[in-house]
Design a protein around this motif. Structure first.
Motif, short mmCIF file in Angstrom:
data_model
loop_
_atom_site.label_atom_id
_atom_site.label_comp_id
_atom_site.label_asym_id
_atom_site.label_seq_id
_atom_site.Cartn_x
_atom_site.Cartn_y
_atom_site.Cartn_z
N ASP A 84 0.83 -1.22 0.00
CA ASP A 84 0.00 0.00 0.00
C ASP A 84 0.86 1.26 0.00
N GLU A 85 1.91 1.25 0.79
CA GLU A 85 2.79 2.42 0.86
C GLU A 85 3.53 2.64 -0.46
N ILE A 86 3.97 1.54 -1.06
CA ILE A 86 4.68 1.65 -2.34
C ILE A 86 3.74 2.18 -3.43
N LYS A 87 2.50 1.75 -3.42
CA LYS A 87 1.54 2.22 -4.42
C LYS A 87 1.29 3.71 -4.28
N GLY A 88 1.20 4.19 -3.02
CA GLY A 88 0.95 5.61 -2.82
C GLY A 88 2.16 6.48 -3.09
N ARG A 89 3.36 5.96 -2.80
CA ARG A 89 4.56 6.77 -2.94
C ARG A 89 5.19 6.70 -4.32
N HIS A 90 5.21 5.52 -4.92
CA HIS A 90 5.94 5.32 -6.17
C HIS A 90 5.04 5.11 -7.39
N GLY A 91 3.74 5.02 -7.18
CA GLY A 91 2.84 4.88 -8.31
C GLY A 91 2.46 3.44 -8.61
N VAL A 92 1.51 3.32 -9.53
CA VAL A 92 0.94 2.01 -9.85
C VAL A 92 1.94 1.13 -10.59
N ALA A 93 2.77 1.72 -11.46
CA ALA A 93 3.69 0.92 -12.27
C ALA A 93 4.64 0.11 -11.39
N LYS A 94 5.26 0.76 -10.41
CA LYS A 94 6.19 0.06 -9.51
C LYS A 94 5.43 -0.95 -8.64
N TRP A 95 4.21 -0.57 -8.26
CA TRP A 95 3.39 -1.48 -7.45
C TRP A 95 3.07 -2.75 -8.23
N LEU A 96 2.72 -2.61 -9.50
CA LEU A 96 2.42 -3.77 -10.33
C LEU A 96 3.64 -4.67 -10.49
N GLU A 97 4.82 -4.07 -10.63
CA GLU A 97 6.04 -4.86 -10.77
C GLU A 97 6.27 -5.72 -9.52
N LEU A 98 6.08 -5.11 -8.35
CA LEU A 98 6.30 -5.84 -7.11
C LEU A 98 5.23 -6.92 -6.92
N VAL A 99 3.99 -6.60 -7.28
CA VAL A 99 2.91 -7.58 -7.17
C VAL A 99 3.20 -8.78 -8.06
N GLU A 100 3.65 -8.53 -9.29
CA GLU A 100 3.95 -9.62 -10.21
C GLU A 100 5.12 -10.46 -9.69
N THR A 101 6.11 -9.79 -9.09
CA THR A 101 7.24 -10.53 -8.50
C THR A 101 6.75 -11.45 -7.39
#
Length: 475
Positions: A84-101
């Motif tokens: 949640d923090e990564i999505k708010g701070r770094h945006g959806v693109a980085k969040w999606l990368e981490l989710v896929e990982t």
């Protein structure tokens, strides 16, 4: 961080000395120390806000040969907490990368467990130990795609694809088989699967203009999956007080499925379950009253059979229904063996009923008309053995053709027995009885008569004996 910063000290010796110790930790199966090391490595990447390095680090640590399962699980759970923090701070693109990982890491991770040890033999079972974290991450990803389907700036095609993707992601999870997930969370996942399937089904039905159980194609495959998902829910578990919210959500989804199939009796039974919920039943002014009203509407709309008749008569004697005067009279019309005039009912109750969400649909209004006709035919069949077709048509307020069609449908369904003599214009509601049936009925009637005579004779003898005792006592 800058690469031009001046080196203050060389730690080569310390690192060379530490690396063999790390391998020793893994080989020695020191779970506590190994967990601390892998979590520390990921935390350093997270604190430095280097998400690319974080992705590669957790992927590398989880894939290392011989890595302890507990350490991988702790690493994944810690990373999920950062999403949640990564999505708010770094945006959806980085969040999606981490989710896929995380989804790649948690896919198919299996550990072997000792299940029993009898004598000298041991039995082992294989369990996917990251199944629950994977399900939780997938749920977040599904909600993200569902959110895309409601964005107004998206094209119609992309909205449909996003909703379908969200449904497919959750439908791939067989959470009912997960032993590491508690029952409430399993139920929540299954309900979410059903909700998305219904959304996709409605979307496909609307696209092809097909509504109802007779429609082929469209979202029919999704509606079938909804029914299968409903069978995975343990209704006894929903009766627990702490699970009332899940119970109401489940029956709301099942009502939507039953309405799509036009299964009015099922809808009535689901509303009955909702009404029996303590929090709903106690709310007599709002939820409880609405649920009871819907039970009335749908049990009347349901085709007549033994189950429908039993439910209707039990509802009629329900004390709570007597407080709703209009609905009590409405049910009474269908429990009383009297002919009901459709024009009179339409003029008396039509204005009120057509304003309700149930009868605002033209199809359900026509279904109510059909139920009134069927009720009248059952009443006629009970009081008449033979009736002229013209007279029956006037009783039903129908044309000759509509009367014959309705009679044929009730005969086929087994509700009544009837035969139409078209040349004579007569409808018979009693089957021609064989000689054996007549003799059986005569024999039964004679036995009842003789039994009555015997009881009367014994009563008279007892009265005479009592009178004679009184006469002797007075003399």
């Amino acid at each position: 961080m800058s690469d031009n910063k001046k080196q203050e000290k060389d730690f080569t010796v310390e690192v060379d000395a530490t690396l063999p110790e790390v391998d020793k930790l893994i080989n020695a199966a020191d779970l506590a120390s190994t967990t601390r090391l892998v979590k520390a490595a990921a935390e350093h990447c997270y604190k430095a806000q280097n998400l690319d390095l974080l992705n590669s680090t957790i992927s590398l640590l989880s894939k290392k040969h011989g890595q302890l399962k507990g350490a991988i699980q702790a690493l994944v759970e810690m990373t999920i907490a950062w999403l949640d923090e990564i999505k708010g701070r770094h945006g959806v693109a980085k969040w999606l990368e981490l989710v896929e990982t995380l989804r790649v890491i948690t896919e198919g991770k299996v550990c072997t467990l000792l299940t029993s040890c009898i004598g000298s033999g041991a039995e082992f079972s294989r369990q996917i130990f990251l199944e629950t974290p994977r399900a939780r991450v997938t749920l977040q990803l599904a909600r993200y795609h569902e959110g895309l389907s409601s964005v107004s700036s998206s094209t119609t095609i992309s909205q449909k694809e996003s909703l379908q993707t969200a449904s497919d992601l959750l439908s791939d999870l067989q959470v009912e088989t997960y032993s590491s997930m508690d029952r409430r969370e399993k139920t929540e996942f299954i309900l979410e699967q059903m909700r998305l399937l219904i959304a996709v089904a409605r979307q496909k039905d609307a696209e092809q203009g097909k509504i109802g159980k007779d429609a082929l194609g469209g979202g029919e495959a999704e509606w079938v999956k909804v029914r299968v998902g409903g069978r995975k829910i343990n209704e006894e578990f929903l009766k627990e007080k702490d699970n009332e919210d899940l119970k109401l959500k489940f029956y709301d989804l099942m009502i939507q499925h039953a309405l799509h199939q036009s299964s009015y009796l099922d809808v009535a039974k689901y509303y009955q379950k909702v009404w029996e919920t303590p929090s709903v039943k106690d709310d007599t002014e709002n939820q409880g009253q609405r649920a009871l009203e819907h039970i009335v509407y749908y049990v009347v709309l349901a085709p007549h059979n033994n189950e429908q008749s039993d439910m209707l008569h039990h509802l009629f004697v329900e004390p709570a229904l007597s407080k709703l005067e209009f609905h009590y009279e409405f049910v009474k019309r269908f429990t009383t063996r009297e002919l009901q005039s459709w024009p009179a009912m339409e003029s008396m109750w039509g204005e009120f009923l057509r304003k309700t969400p149930v009868f605002s649909s033209e199809k359900r209004w026509e279904d109510l008309h059909t139920r009134v006709i069927e009720h009248n035919i059952r009443v006629v069949a009970e009081y008449y053995t033979r009736i002229s077709l013209s007279r029956l048509t006037s009783h039903l307020d129908l044309t000759l053709k509509e009367t014959e069609e309705t009679l044929a449908r009730l005969v086929v369904s087994g509700t009544i027995w009837a035969r139409i003599d078209r040349p004579a214009g007569v409808v018979s509601f009693r089957n021609k009885r064989s000689a054996e049936d007549v003799m059986n009925d005569w024999s039964s009637d004679m036995q009842k008569l003789l039994s009555f005579v015997e009881k009367t004779w014994m009563g008279m003898n007892a009265a005479q004996a009592a009178q004679s005792r009184v006469a002797k006592a007075t003399s």
